[in-house]
Scaffold this motif. Sequence first.
Motif, short mmCIF file in Angstrom:
data_model
loop_
_atom_site.label_atom_id
_atom_site.label_comp_id
_atom_site.label_asym_id
_atom_site.label_seq_id
_atom_site.Cartn_x
_atom_site.Cartn_y
_atom_site.Cartn_z
N GLY A 138 25.75 40.01 31.74
CA GLY A 138 25.93 41.18 30.89
C GLY A 138 27.40 41.45 30.60
N GLN A 139 28.26 41.37 31.63
CA GLN A 139 29.69 41.57 31.40
C GLN A 139 30.27 40.45 30.52
OE1 GLN A 139 32.63 43.30 33.83
NE2 GLN A 139 31.46 44.97 32.89
N LEU A 140 29.83 39.23 30.75
CA LEU A 140 30.31 38.11 29.94
C LEU A 140 30.01 38.33 28.46
CD1 LEU A 140 31.28 35.13 29.49
CD2 LEU A 140 28.94 34.44 30.01
N THR A 141 28.78 38.66 28.15
CA THR A 141 28.41 38.82 26.75
C THR A 141 29.04 40.08 26.15
OG1 THR A 141 26.33 39.89 27.44
CG2 THR A 141 26.28 37.52 27.00
N ARG A 142 29.21 41.12 26.96
CA ARG A 142 29.83 42.36 26.47
C ARG A 142 31.27 42.12 26.04
NH1 ARG A 142 30.66 47.75 30.23
NH2 ARG A 142 32.01 48.92 28.79
N PHE A 143 31.99 41.28 26.82
CA PHE A 143 33.41 41.04 26.54
C PHE A 143 33.64 39.63 26.01
CE2 PHE A 143 33.67 44.30 30.02
CZ PHE A 143 34.11 45.33 29.19
N GLU A 144 32.64 39.07 25.35
CA GLU A 144 32.77 37.72 24.83
C GLU A 144 33.92 37.59 23.84
OE1 GLU A 144 30.18 34.50 22.15
OE2 GLU A 144 29.19 36.27 23.01
N ALA A 145 34.05 38.52 22.94
CA ALA A 145 35.09 38.44 21.92
C ALA A 145 36.48 38.59 22.52
CB ALA A 145 34.87 39.50 20.85
N GLN A 146 36.63 39.56 23.43
CA GLN A 146 37.94 39.82 24.02
C GLN A 146 38.43 38.65 24.87
OE1 GLN A 146 35.34 41.88 23.93
NE2 GLN A 146 35.95 44.05 24.11
N SER A 147 37.52 37.92 25.47
CA SER A 147 37.91 36.84 26.40
C SER A 147 37.86 35.46 25.76
CB SER A 147 36.98 36.86 27.62
OG SER A 147 35.62 36.65 27.24
N ALA A 181 33.24 44.63 38.08
CA ALA A 181 32.93 45.16 36.76
C ALA A 181 34.23 45.50 36.04
CB ALA A 181 32.05 46.40 36.85
N TRP A 182 34.50 44.81 34.94
CA TRP A 182 35.66 45.14 34.11
C TRP A 182 35.31 46.33 33.21
CZ3 TRP A 182 40.00 42.91 35.48
CH2 TRP A 182 39.98 41.63 36.06
N SER A 183 36.31 47.17 32.96
CA SER A 183 36.11 48.31 32.06
C SER A 183 36.70 48.00 30.69
CB SER A 183 36.76 49.57 32.64
OG SER A 183 38.18 49.46 32.61
N ASP A 184 36.30 48.78 29.72
CA ASP A 184 36.82 48.61 28.36
C ASP A 184 38.34 48.73 28.31
OD1 ASP A 184 34.34 48.22 27.02
OD2 ASP A 184 33.95 50.37 27.13
N ARG A 185 38.89 49.63 29.10
CA ARG A 185 40.34 49.85 29.05
C ARG A 185 41.13 48.78 29.81
NH1 ARG A 185 40.97 55.21 32.95
NH2 ARG A 185 40.36 54.21 34.91
N GLU A 186 40.45 47.96 30.61
CA GLU A 186 41.13 46.93 31.39
C GLU A 186 41.09 45.55 30.75
OE1 GLU A 186 40.40 48.11 36.06
OE2 GLU A 186 38.76 47.15 34.97
N ILE A 187 40.05 45.26 29.98
CA ILE A 187 39.73 43.88 29.67
C ILE A 187 40.83 43.17 28.88
CG2 ILE A 187 38.40 44.48 27.61
CD1 ILE A 187 37.62 41.67 30.17
N ASP A 188 41.43 43.85 27.92
CA ASP A 188 42.47 43.18 27.12
C ASP A 188 43.69 42.84 27.97
OD1 ASP A 188 40.95 43.24 24.80
OD2 ASP A 188 41.77 45.16 24.14
N GLU A 189 44.11 43.78 28.83
CA GLU A 189 45.25 43.52 29.69
C GLU A 189 44.94 42.40 30.67
OE1 GLU A 189 48.41 45.96 32.56
OE2 GLU A 189 46.67 46.99 31.69
N ALA A 190 43.73 42.41 31.21
CA ALA A 190 43.34 41.36 32.16
C ALA A 190 43.39 39.99 31.49
CB ALA A 190 41.94 41.64 32.70
N CYS A 191 42.86 39.89 30.31
CA CYS A 191 42.88 38.60 29.61
C CYS A 191 44.31 38.16 29.28
CB CYS A 191 42.05 38.69 28.33
SG CYS A 191 40.27 38.84 28.61
N GLY A 192 45.21 39.11 29.16
CA GLY A 192 46.61 38.78 28.90
C GLY A 192 47.31 38.19 30.11
N TYR A 193 46.89 38.56 31.31
CA TYR A 193 47.51 38.06 32.54
C TYR A 193 46.84 36.79 33.06
CZ TYR A 193 49.81 42.64 32.97
OH TYR A 193 50.56 43.76 32.77
N ALA A 194 45.58 36.59 32.74
CA ALA A 194 44.77 35.57 33.42
C ALA A 194 44.78 34.22 32.72
CB ALA A 194 43.32 36.06 33.54
#
Length: 364
Positions: A102-111, A80-93
């Motif tokens: 549910g997680q995919l659709t929640r963070f669709e824009a960020q990813s 489970a990714w958190s709101d505070r992690e997702i942007d940094e994670a997408c920057g490294y990955a």
Amino acid sequence: MIPTPFYLIDEARLLENMRKIAALREASGAKALLALKCFATWSAFDIMRPYMDGTTSSSLFELRLGREKFGKETHAYSVAWSDREIDEACGYADKIIFNTVGQLTRFEAQSAGIKRGVRLNPRFSTSGFDLADPARPFSRLGEWDVTKLLGIADLISGVMIHYNCENRDFDLFDMQLGRIEAEFAPLLEKLDWVSLGGGIHFTGAEYPIEELAARLKAFSERFGVQVYLEPGEASITQSTTLEVSVLDLLENEKQIAIVDSSIEAHMLDLLIYRESAKLPQDGDFPYQIAGKSCLAGDIFGEARFPAPLQIGDRISVRDAAGYTMVKKNWFNGVNMPSIAIRRADGTVELIREFTYEDYASSLS
């Protein structure tokens, strides 16, 4: 001599595994990512990097370590990714893998800027431990409903599937992959890549690597996907020992040797799964090898030696890298084992020692 305890990584043994991985990559077209949840000792990454395609992670910190210390391709997964992690994670990955729709659709824009995947749960596995079985009843690990997954197929380019655990049986692997092909074909046909995870013991003795390569290639060609494997234990099996010394000897219906290490602190997986360490078994003198922590069950296991043990004798605990170095801890304040590498030319290089300051700084 390096004071015990210390983990000793044998470069020559590690390279044996790496060459098998390279041969499998060449013959199958599959890519191999080091599973950092199993082994993340980055001082060994220079040895491994030429033979592998990158890393796969289970948390933000593992992801960052893989990007900074290994380089190459990075796959980012989290239960489970958190709101505070997702942007940094997408920057490294390079690819981010969501555990649920549910997680995919929640963070669709960020990813949106990187390739995305979802974890697929086939609802079966080869794990013999309920604790580690991703297909256990009420499992939270991944999605299984094909119709639900087809509904978000345009948002993803691949899936990750973890269902093997120390699987040495190629025929079982073949059969279970066939089940995945049959049940999930409508989804697989829409994808660009599929990770079949780790747990395939293909670097073990007598494993039919050629048959595995042909099976992976056939799967890749049938669905038009890039196959990934995530070898953790297979990457480092039999490459590392935990070197310990005898501190005391006593008798309580059996001979007991207390060593300067602890399974609670240094080989925690043994305690979790109620397994014994891989200890010497040659000779007529049996001993129970016990750790120095105050935990009553801090016992490495039973061993045999060609002569009676003496205080100061050194014992090598075999196969001590996977799911051990990543779980080591400061229980009882027992000193952390140093890390050393025996280079291919036989020289031993001390990589890292730990001190009281490391212990204190791990607290508050």
